[in-house]
Design a protein around this motif. Structure first.
Motif, mmCIF file in Angstrom:
data_model
loop_
_atom_site.group_PDB
_atom_site.id
_atom_site.type_symbol
_atom_site.label_atom_id
_atom_site.label_comp_id
_atom_site.label_asym_id
_atom_site.label_seq_id
_atom_site.Cartn_x
_atom_site.Cartn_y
_atom_site.Cartn_z
ATOM 1 N N LEU B 24 -10.532 -1.047 4.055
ATOM 2 C CA LEU B 24 -9.191 -1.478 3.712
ATOM 3 C C LEU B 24 -9.230 -2.165 2.359
ATOM 4 N N VAL B 32 0.603 -7.000 3.527
ATOM 5 C CA VAL B 32 0.106 -5.933 4.384
ATOM 6 C C VAL B 32 0.284 -6.320 5.846
ATOM 7 N N LEU B 34 -0.851 -5.489 9.791
ATOM 8 C CA LEU B 34 -1.734 -4.784 10.716
ATOM 9 C C LEU B 34 -0.961 -4.645 12.015
ATOM 10 N N LYS B 42 -7.177 -6.231 16.097
ATOM 11 C CA LYS B 42 -6.538 -6.889 14.955
ATOM 12 C C LYS B 42 -7.121 -8.280 14.704
ATOM 13 N N HIS B 200 2.847 -2.477 2.720
ATOM 14 C CA HIS B 200 1.824 -1.563 3.183
ATOM 15 C C HIS B 200 1.608 -1.807 4.665
ATOM 16 N N ILE B 201 1.543 -0.728 5.441
ATOM 17 C CA ILE B 201 1.389 -0.891 6.881
ATOM 18 C C ILE B 201 0.134 -0.163 7.346
ATOM 19 N N VAL B 202 -0.661 -0.869 8.135
ATOM 20 C CA VAL B 202 -1.899 -0.286 8.641
ATOM 21 C C VAL B 202 -1.808 -0.257 10.157
ATOM 22 N N ILE B 203 -1.915 0.936 10.721
ATOM 23 C CA ILE B 203 -1.807 1.039 12.178
ATOM 24 C C ILE B 203 -3.209 1.189 12.758
ATOM 25 N N ILE B 209 -8.543 2.641 12.133
ATOM 26 C CA ILE B 209 -7.245 2.847 11.483
ATOM 27 C C ILE B 209 -6.794 4.269 11.803
ATOM 28 N N LYS B 211 -3.563 5.322 10.933
ATOM 29 C CA LYS B 211 -2.619 5.760 9.903
ATOM 30 C C LYS B 211 -2.338 4.566 9.011
ATOM 31 N N GLU B 212 -2.184 4.802 7.708
ATOM 32 C CA GLU B 212 -1.746 3.698 6.868
ATOM 33 C C GLU B 212 -0.969 4.226 5.679
ATOM 34 N N LEU B 218 5.149 6.866 5.788
ATOM 35 C CA LEU B 218 4.721 7.012 7.183
ATOM 36 C C LEU B 218 5.795 7.697 8.024
#
Ligand code: ATP
Ligand code: MG
Lengths: 366, 241
Positions: B24, B32, B34, B42, B200-203, B209, B211-212, B218
């Motif tokens: 990341l 950002v 999470l 997380k 920014h999104i981090v799944i 991870i 998807k980000e 997205l």
């Protein structure tokens, strides 16, 4: 400027946390004073000794006629009792209490501990029934048989007894230094260990070390505030027992202060060691009790450990609480100075430092 | 250069692989989020970035420095709130903040300032044990903001807050964002939160991870919002609700 100093703030916060907990104040400061007053009064009053007899017989004996002269009639649970009081200004009054029961009831009352000895008669002579291994019963027998030998001629104070009421030989003189040592130990074990473990279990330790806080400052603050509380506690206790029982420190004041500090160091180290890893308060409570209980029983706080078997005494003397209590006693009662308490003082310092270093090595901050 | 760089880190607990190979990068001033269900990893990930846990393998750089060598320096510039912290129960709000302020050598002025910022002035004399859940969260936030951190980590900062308080907190963070000095990494279960605050999104799911990207990248017609997207990706819902 001081307000921005982290050590200052840590100390201030620790202080407020301590004094805002009424239970801590009560158990730490008021309770030891109350206990010493209570025990001190209980053991220093010239109290009466009471022996309980059951008379299980059919025909009247010499005892019955004596009782009608010397005994005082009263009732207990609806039953008639006679109390024969022998006055004695030196040893305290002795009360002989007699109650009439049939044999079977007499046995029951003996089993329940309501009476010490059962009396019967055999051809006009009194017979004593009791457990020969029961010391109070034995004493009751000795006293009563002596009394019956010469009921009218009781020497109130036997000539050969010289009562010792010198300072330093009363029970209270023995007790107070022990309580002082015990109070110091429990205050540190609970105060420091419990605080650290609680702080760890609530993730507060972790939150604090996520800042630029110096870890040593956190521990120093806890120890400092605890030591100050101990000092207040000790001074209050010493003042109260001086006021009530006229207990004075006969030995070196300087040596007492240094020994007191050594005791603080020893048990602070032990507390840090006990609390260095666990984050469960239950485990902490167990550990603290595991350390505290045996010492409380063995180290001669309430009663001398010289009644224990010889082989165990050597070991008992190695316990830190024994060293501290005996050291306090020597200074309070025997007028000891620096030299006499140098060994225990040094030993306590060393023990504390070793425990502290090991505890810090294993310390879990989160 | 990146403010935060995480390179292929792994972390296992006794029986669970909590984080398995996450990388990341976060730029200065970026916000950002999470996002992930319970147990996704997380908290474990964030606590490694905060230097509170050691990864089993991989590398974490904060402004190019690592925790092992430059811990003292890094502690000065980051701010954080843990998923759950209980402050000393018998201390007052003001005392707690003053205590933490002293760790950064900050004085009375800053204490008053952050209390105002999170709206705890009226509670300054209250013992922390008498605070409500939301007030406790705000206290944790005020402590996180004390040193005006360059990098801020917030682990579920709005869980348990009522909609109004949540909105207040978002505004505080938006204000920080508009000033542009702070980099923020927050974990959350709420997609509105991620949507309204973060660039920014981090799944994350099961330590990886999945998807980000930026919110707009997205979402697509089949997945018009994060919840839908999440179900498509994992077959699970983001929240139990
Ligand atoms: N100290 C620990 N010891 C053992 N296992 C742990 C520990 N901390 C976390 N775990 C495990 O690691 C996994 C990830 O946990 P983590 O707390 O990072 O999840 P999370 O994404 O923060 O979840 P939540 O949304 O519920 O806060 C979980 O399966 C959890 O059970
Ligand atoms: Mg979490």
């Amino acid at each position: 400027m001081l307000k921005r100093n982290q050590l200052y703030q840590l100390v201030v916060c620790r202080f407020w946390e301590t004094v805002r907990e009424p239970a801590v104040l009560f158990w730490g400061i008021v309770f030891p004073v109350l206990i010493s007053i209570g025990l001190g009064l209980a053991f220093s009053k010239n109290s009466e000794t009471k022996f309980n007899f059951v008379i299980a017989q059919n025909s009247p004996t010499k005892l019955d006629s004596l009782l009608s002269v010397y005994g005082q009639k009263g009732t207990k649970n609806g039953k008639e009792v006679f109390v024969w009081t022998v006055e004695d200004s030196t040893l305290g009054n002795t009360l002989f209490s007699f109650i009439y029961f049939p044999w079977s009831d007499a046995i029951v009352s003996l089993k329940r501990g309501e009476s010490d000895v059962i009396l019967t008669d055999s051809m006009g002579k009194t017979r004593y029934h009791f457990d020969p291994f029961n010391a109070p019963a034995q004493l009751a027998y000795t006293k009563l048989s002596a009394l019956l030998q010469s009921p009218t001629h009781i020497s109130t104070a036997p000539q050969e007894i010289e009562p010792l009421t010198l300072k330093g030989v009363r029970y209270i003189d023995f007790l107070i230094p022990g309580l002082l040592a015990f109070g110091l130990m429990s205050s540190l074990l609970w105060g420091i260990s419990y605080t650290i473990i609680e702080c760890r279990s609530q993730k507060l330790l972790r939150r604090m070390i996520a800042t630029p806080m110096k870890k040593s400052n956190y521990l120093i603050a806890i120890m400092f505030v605890r030591t100050i509380m101990n000092l207040i506690e000790a001074l209050l206790l010493i003042f109260v027992v001086w006021l009530i029982f006229d207990i004075r420190i006969q030995g070196s004041m300087g040596a007492l202060v240094v020994l007191f500090i050594a005791g603080n160091v020893a048990f602070t180290g032990l507390s840090v060691l006990l609390s260095c890893r666990t984050s469960k308060t239950e485990t902490g409570t167990g550990l603290i009790n595991l350390v505290q209980m045996p010492m409380m029983l063995l180290s001669g706080i309430f009663f001398s450990y010289h009644n224990f078997p010889d082989w165990s005494i050597t070991a008992i003397k190695l316990l830190p609480l024994t060293a501290l209590a005996d050291g306090f006693r020597a200074i309070f009662n025997e007028g000891a100075g620096w030299l006499q308490v140098a060994t225990p003082t040094a030993a306590l310092f060393v023990m504390g430092l070793v425990c502290f270093v090991v505890g810090m090595k294993w310390f879990k901050w989160q | 250069m990146f403010e935060i760089e995480v390179k292929n880190i792994f972390k296992a607990f006794k029986t669970v692989q909590a984080v398995s190979g996450i990388s990341l990068s976060v730029k200065k001033g970026e916000f950002v989020a999470l996002l992930g269900p319970n147990g996704a990893g997380k908290t474990t990930l964030v606590e490694m970035m905060e230097g509170l846990r050691k990864p089993d393998s991989g590398q974490i750089l904060i402004q190019g420095k690592n925790w092992k060598k430059d811990e003292n320096e890094l502690r000065q510039i980051i701010g954080l709130s843990l998923q759950e912290t209980r402050f000393p129960e018998r201390l007052k709000v003001e005392e707690v903040i003053r205590l933490f302020a002293s760790f950064y050598k900050l004085g009375h002025e800053r204490v008053t300032q952050v209390m105002g910022l999170v709206g705890l002035e009226e509670k300054r004399k209250a013992l922390t044990q008498n605070l409500s859940g939301g007030q406790r969260q705000r206290l944790a936030l005020s402590v996180a903001l004390l040193n005006d951190p360059q990098i801020l980590f917030l682990d579920e900062p709005t869980t348990g807050l009522d909609p109004h308080s949540r909105y207040d907190l978002w505004n505080i963070l938006k204000e920080l964002k508009s000033r542009g000095n702070t980099t923020l990494l927050l974990t959350t279960h709420y997609m509105e939160e991620a949507q309204s605050l973060c660039d920014h999104i981090v799944i994350i799911d099961e330590g990886k991870i999945i998807k980000e990207g930026q919110l707009n990248d997205l979402l697509h017609p089949d997945a018009p919002n994060l919840d839908e997207l999440f179900i498509q990706l994992t077959g699970k819902r983001l929240t139990d609700a």
